[in-house]
Enzyme design. Structure first.
Site, PDB file in Angstrom:
ATOM      1  N   GLU A   1       0.842  -1.196   0.000  1.00  0.00           N
ATOM      2  CA  GLU A   1       0.000   0.000   0.000  1.00  0.00           C
ATOM      3  C   GLU A   1       0.874   1.242   0.000  1.00  0.00           C
ATOM      4  OE1 GLU A   1      -3.538  -0.329   2.398  1.00  0.00           O
ATOM      5  OE2 GLU A   1      -3.280   1.734   3.107  1.00  0.00           O
TER       6      GLU A   1
ATOM      7  N   ASP B   1       0.188   5.377   0.531  1.00  0.00           N
ATOM      8  CA  ASP B   1      -0.905   6.233   0.993  1.00  0.00           C
ATOM      9  C   ASP B   1      -0.601   7.721   0.935  1.00  0.00           C
ATOM     10  OD1 ASP B   1      -2.367   3.980   1.801  1.00  0.00           O
ATOM     11  OD2 ASP B   1      -1.526   4.020   3.817  1.00  0.00           O
TER      12      ASP B   1
ATOM     13  N   GLU C   1      -2.852  10.376   3.005  1.00  0.00           N
ATOM     14  CA  GLU C   1      -3.979  10.417   3.935  1.00  0.00           C
ATOM     15  C   GLU C   1      -4.028  11.782   4.619  1.00  0.00           C
ATOM     16  OE1 GLU C   1      -4.398   5.934   5.644  1.00  0.00           O
ATOM     17  OE2 GLU C   1      -2.558   6.997   6.186  1.00  0.00           O
TER      18      GLU C   1
ATOM     19  N   ILE D   1       2.380  -4.923  11.457  1.00  0.00           N
ATOM     20  CA  ILE D   1       2.215  -3.709  10.665  1.00  0.00           C
ATOM     21  C   ILE D   1       3.490  -2.872  10.744  1.00  0.00           C
ATOM     22  CG2 ILE D   1       0.904  -1.590  10.404  1.00  0.00           C
ATOM     23  CD1 ILE D   1      -1.495  -3.077  11.571  1.00  0.00           C
TER      24      ILE D   1
ATOM     25  N   GLY E   1       4.627   0.460   9.247  1.00  0.00           N
ATOM     26  CA  GLY E   1       4.372   1.660   8.482  1.00  0.00           C
ATOM     27  C   GLY E   1       5.646   2.461   8.275  1.00  0.00           C
TER      28      GLY E   1
ATOM     29  N   GLU F   1       5.825   6.106   7.853  1.00  0.00           N
ATOM     30  CA  GLU F   1       5.102   7.371   7.805  1.00  0.00           C
ATOM     31  C   GLU F   1       6.045   8.578   7.733  1.00  0.00           C
ATOM     32  OE1 GLU F   1       4.953   5.201  10.340  1.00  0.00           O
ATOM     33  OE2 GLU F   1       2.898   4.475  10.579  1.00  0.00           O
TER      34      GLU F   1
END
Length: 297
Positions: free
Chosen positions: A116, A118, A120, A146, A148, A150
């Site tokens: 994925e 993103d 957001e 998970i 991520g 970010e």
């Protein structure tokens, strides 16, 4: 008096350029969005969920969230690389707990181990800015491990006042996140294990993420302010679909066919990251960076 006017002029000349440079990014010198035609929503997308909370008017899509449901859409075809953009306008006021998203994913093809990418918008409380979160997940974002990646920004404009263009450029070498054609983040391919390589679809959605979206879940969605609305228009998608021939050439974020950014684009990106970056996972000492080797590799 003449000396006072001279002092005033010098002060203005000193202050104005620094004010402009402090709040608005330098020109990137190249505008990838201009290389792709806009398309109507139904030419490239279909409703995915919450059809009763979705409407299309003059090529602009409106989706909204209330206490019953949100809404989402999905591209008709998957891609293995390309440029994916949309002009988006967000709702002002209290939007804590609400996520408006535009992203790439193959979650339906690879449940529990999907990739994925993103963009957001994390909702906020009165008087505080939206946070734009970019994120990258690689094979397994839904399997309980998970990881991520970010990077979060506060934008240099109010995203509720006008439409602005947000885009992801995905090539076999890198991911580039862009806002109004200004690169804000580059995520290079450092290994096959840390880069999305399988075909993905393009998605958009609005939904309730009260558990984490605003200040780590401190502020929740408050449905006294419903509906929460997001508008999308100026859809652009171009590149190599999953069905394209092997010789299909990936698109570029710059004038160079190789795809690498120009010095001017790097300068603009460094400016954004110097002035508007509010979180970088690679600089988070609380993270286990053995799980994100691209940070030190």
């Amino acid at each position: 008096m003449a000396l006072f006017h001279l002092f005033l002029l010098i002060t203005i000349l000193m202050v104005i350029p620094s004010s402009i440079n402090a709040y608005w990014p330098p020109s990137p010198g190249y505008w990838p969005s201009s290389k792709f035609r806009s398309m109507s929503f139904y030419n490239g997308y279909r409703n995915l969920w919450g059809p009763q909370h979705q409407s299309v008017d003059q090529n602009a899509l409106t989706i909204w969230l209330d206490s019953t449901t949100g809404s989402g859409f999905k591209s008709v075809k998957p891609f293995r690389s390309g440029y994916f953009g949309a002009s988006i306008k967000l709702q002002p006021g209290y939007t804590a707990g609400v996520i408006t998203a535009f992203y790439l994913s193959n979650s339906e093809a690879h449940p529990g181990e999907h990739d994925e990418v993103d963009i957001e918008f994390l909702g906020t409380t009165f008087g505080k800015p939206y946070t734009l979160q970019t994120n990258v997940y690689i094979r397994g974002s839904g399997d309980g491990k998970i990881i991520g990646r970010e990077m979060k920004f506060h934008l240099w404009f109010d995203p509720t006042r006008n439409f602005h263009h947000y885009a992801i450029l995905w090539s076999p070498k890198e991911l580039i996140f862009l806002v109004d054609d200004v690169p804000i983040r580059r995520y290079p391919r450092k290994s096959a294990a840390t880069f999305p390589l399988r075909p993905m679809w393009v998605y958009g959605s609005i939904w309730d993420a009260s558990s984490w979206a605003t200040e780590d879940g401190k502020y929740k969605a408050d449905y006294r302010y419903q509906p929460f609305v997001a508008r999308f228009t100026n859809f652009k998608a171009g590149g190599c679909s999953a069905y394209s021939p092997a010789w299909c050439r990936p698109v570029s974020a710059s004038p160079y066919r190789s795809g690498r950014l120009t010095q001017q684009q790097y300068w603009a990106m460094r400016w954004v990251q110097s002035h508007h970056l509010v979180y970088d996972y690679c600089r988070d000492n609380k993270r286990d960076h053995s799980l994100t080797p691209e940070c030190w590799g």
